[in-house]
Each structure stands twice: as C-alpha cells, then as structure tokens.
Design an enzyme around this catalytic site. Structure first.
Site, PDB file in Angstrom:
ATOM      1  N   ASP A  77       0.807  -1.221   0.000  1.00  0.00           N
ATOM      2  CA  ASP A  77       0.000   0.000   0.000  1.00  0.00           C
ATOM      3  C   ASP A  77       0.839   1.271   0.000  1.00  0.00           C
ATOM      4  O   ASP A  77       2.049   1.241   0.191  1.00  0.00           O
ATOM      5  CB  ASP A  77      -0.983  -0.010   1.188  1.00  0.00           C
ATOM      6  CG  ASP A  77      -0.350  -0.542   2.486  1.00  0.00           C
ATOM      7  OD1 ASP A  77       0.895  -0.530   2.586  1.00  0.00           O
ATOM      8  OD2 ASP A  77      -1.097  -0.982   3.375  1.00  0.00           O
ATOM      9  N   ASN A 123      -7.761  -3.452  14.130  1.00  0.00           N
ATOM     10  CA  ASN A 123      -9.139  -3.783  13.750  1.00  0.00           C
ATOM     11  C   ASN A 123      -9.194  -4.983  12.812  1.00  0.00           C
ATOM     12  O   ASN A 123     -10.236  -5.273  12.235  1.00  0.00           O
ATOM     13  CB  ASN A 123      -9.807  -2.563  13.105  1.00  0.00           C
ATOM     14  CG  ASN A 123      -9.074  -2.097  11.852  1.00  0.00           C
ATOM     15  OD1 ASN A 123      -8.095  -2.706  11.425  1.00  0.00           O
ATOM     16  ND2 ASN A 123      -9.540  -1.010  11.281  1.00  0.00           N
ATOM     17  N   HIS A 141      -7.324  -5.252  10.019  1.00  0.00           N
ATOM     18  CA  HIS A 141      -7.012  -4.963   8.617  1.00  0.00           C
ATOM     19  C   HIS A 141      -5.698  -5.614   8.192  1.00  0.00           C
ATOM     20  O   HIS A 141      -4.809  -5.843   8.997  1.00  0.00           O
ATOM     21  CB  HIS A 141      -7.046  -3.451   8.320  1.00  0.00           C
ATOM     22  CG  HIS A 141      -5.906  -2.642   8.851  1.00  0.00           C
ATOM     23  ND1 HIS A 141      -6.070  -1.343   9.289  1.00  0.00           N
ATOM     24  CD2 HIS A 141      -4.585  -2.901   9.000  1.00  0.00           C
ATOM     25  CE1 HIS A 141      -4.902  -0.860   9.675  1.00  0.00           C
ATOM     26  NE2 HIS A 141      -3.988  -1.784   9.511  1.00  0.00           N
ATOM     27  N   GLU A 185      -9.722  -2.371   5.251  1.00  0.00           N
ATOM     28  CA  GLU A 185     -10.364  -2.152   6.547  1.00  0.00           C
ATOM     29  C   GLU A 185     -11.648  -2.984   6.651  1.00  0.00           C
ATOM     30  O   GLU A 185     -12.249  -3.337   5.635  1.00  0.00           O
ATOM     31  CB  GLU A 185     -10.726  -0.668   6.699  1.00  0.00           C
ATOM     32  CG  GLU A 185      -9.559   0.302   6.556  1.00  0.00           C
ATOM     33  CD  GLU A 185      -8.743   0.470   7.831  1.00  0.00           C
ATOM     34  OE1 GLU A 185      -8.908  -0.333   8.776  1.00  0.00           O
ATOM     35  OE2 GLU A 185      -7.930   1.404   7.875  1.00  0.00           O
TER      36      GLU A 185
END
Ligand code: F6R
Length: 242
Positions: free
Chosen positions: A68, A136, A138, A143
């Site tokens: 990313d 979380n 990810h 996400e």
C-alpha cells in the site's frame, strides 16, 4: 493451513522471518516478495540487511511489490511508504531500481494506477507475502467492511486511522485521507503468507483473526482460507491462543 509459531522474544521472531525470506531468495533468486510497512517488519528488514552485508544473500534478481501507499504524498515525504521502504530496506541492499514497486499515490488517475498495479501483480506472482495486522483486523489497508475488494483500490481512511496517523505529521491537515492498497484477492494469491504480530494490544484481534469466524469484519480472518500461512507471534500477541 495455518502454522502458528510462538516466540519468546522479538529477536528470534525477526531472525526466523528474515531467514524464511532469505532461504526463498537463495533457492529462487528471482523470487517476488510482497512487502509491508509499519512498525512490525522493522526488525525483520534489519536482519535481512545484515544477511546481505555478510554476503549470505543477493537481491540483484529479486522483485518486490508493496501492499500500500498513501495518496498525495511524494516519495520524498518522510511518511510515504516509498520513503520508508528506501530507508528501511532498499537503499541498503542490491535490489535493482526498477525491481521494487509500490502503488503510486501521486498518480493523476487513481483508477488507472490501480489497474496498472493489478497488471504488475499478475505478471509477478508473489512467492512470499509479509503481512502485519491492524488492531481492527485490517491487512494492507483493507479495513473491516461489509464488502471487500479483490484487486487494488483506493480507500478512504477511517477517522480512527487518521487520528492514529496524525502523530507522524506536523499538522492534522497534512495526514493523507486516502490510500491505495492491494486487495484481499491479490494478497490471498500469494504462494506463502507470513503474518507477523507483536504486542499485548493485538492479542484480542489475533484470536479473532485466527480462530474466529471468517468475516469481512475481520479482513485477516480470510487468511484462514489460504493453504500456506505462517503466523509468527510474540508471547504477548499469542497469549489468548491455546
Ligand atoms: C503496512 C500495512 C498495515 C500494517 C498494519 C500494522 O504496509 O499494510 O496493514 O501492517 O497496520 O501496522 P504496525 O506494524 O505499525 O502495527
């Protein structure tokens, strides 16, 4: 199939992860590595640099693709992932300048850039993908959501992520609001995945991701469907697992 390995200290975990990657490059010098940024892989990159310096391994024929990149940051910006990768790995090893790839967050046409990156991934099937885990659940910037994308796409960063990232920037306005990320489909196509998790603050999400239901609410839970995942945990991150 998930192989879970617990480590008492980071040093051993870093050495194990680095050695797995080095073994692959020794056996297949033109292997394709999928790489991650963030705090998790720092010690692994340091060990890889050590091995390169002691001439155990060469990356002259190796290709890398990163997960990313932020949208809107030039490669010279200290918080760009391009900058991170140069600082933490590429400038210290013999990888060729045209052999490492990140999504280009400065592309005028983000959709075209995502297509370009997907083509690149198609032409360079990943042998080993290194992954960190978000609090979380990810992976990359995928996400939790009702729907996940298979391919490379632009993501709007969540308020919590913006807040968490603000500390790295001189003002909140400077924090990129968007990023480009490989999709879960591309991640799951990697031949082998190494998921690395450290710290007590991730023990809960480790348990959910590895032993909970497979759900897009915990993107890392999709890794349970992959045939070859090696999970490397430090004592704290693994303490909720039996
Ligand atoms: C980084 C990435 C992220 C991180 C994750 C964990 O390229 O894609 O998914 O791996 O946010 O970050 P750290 O390692 O900083 O805890």
């Amino acid at each position: 199939m998930m192989q879970i390995i617990h480590f008492n200290d980071w040093e051993l975990l870093d050495a194990y992860a680095a050695q797995t990657i080095i073994n692959k490059i020794q056996e297949k010098p033109n292997a394709v590595l999928g790489l991650a940024t963030g705090s998790t892989p720092l010690g692994i990159y340091a060990k890889i640099i050590e091995a390169y310096r002691s001439k155990e391994v060469s990356f002259a024929q190796t290709t890398t693709v990163n997960l990313d990149e932020y949208v809107g940051l030039p490669a010279e910006h200290e918080q760009s992932y391009a900058y991170y990768m140069k600082q933490q790995l590429f400038s210290h090893i013999d990888i060729a300048d045209d052999h490492y790839h990140l999504p280009n967050g400065l592309a005028e046409n983000l959709k075209a850039e995502c297509d370009r990156y997907d083509q690149l991934l198609e032409q360079n099937p990943i042998d080993i993908q290194l992954l960190g885990l978000g609090h979380n659940g990810h992976i990359g910037f995928n996400e939790p959501d009702a729907l996940l994308s298979a391919g490379t796409h632009a993501v709007q960063l969540k308020a919590a992520t913006l807040e968490a990232n603000a500390r790295f920037f001189s003002s909140a306005a400077e924090v990129p609001k968007m990023a480009l990320t490989m999709g879960v489909g591309s991640i799951l196509k990697a031949h082998t995945i190494i998921l690395v998790v450290r710290g007590a603050d991730k023990a809960e999400i480790v348990e959910q991701a590895l032993t909970g239901p497979i759900t897009t609410d915990v993107p890392a839970s999709l890794l349970q469907t992959h045939p070859r995942v090696i999970v490397l945990l430090d004592r704290e991150a693994g303490r909720k697992l039996k």
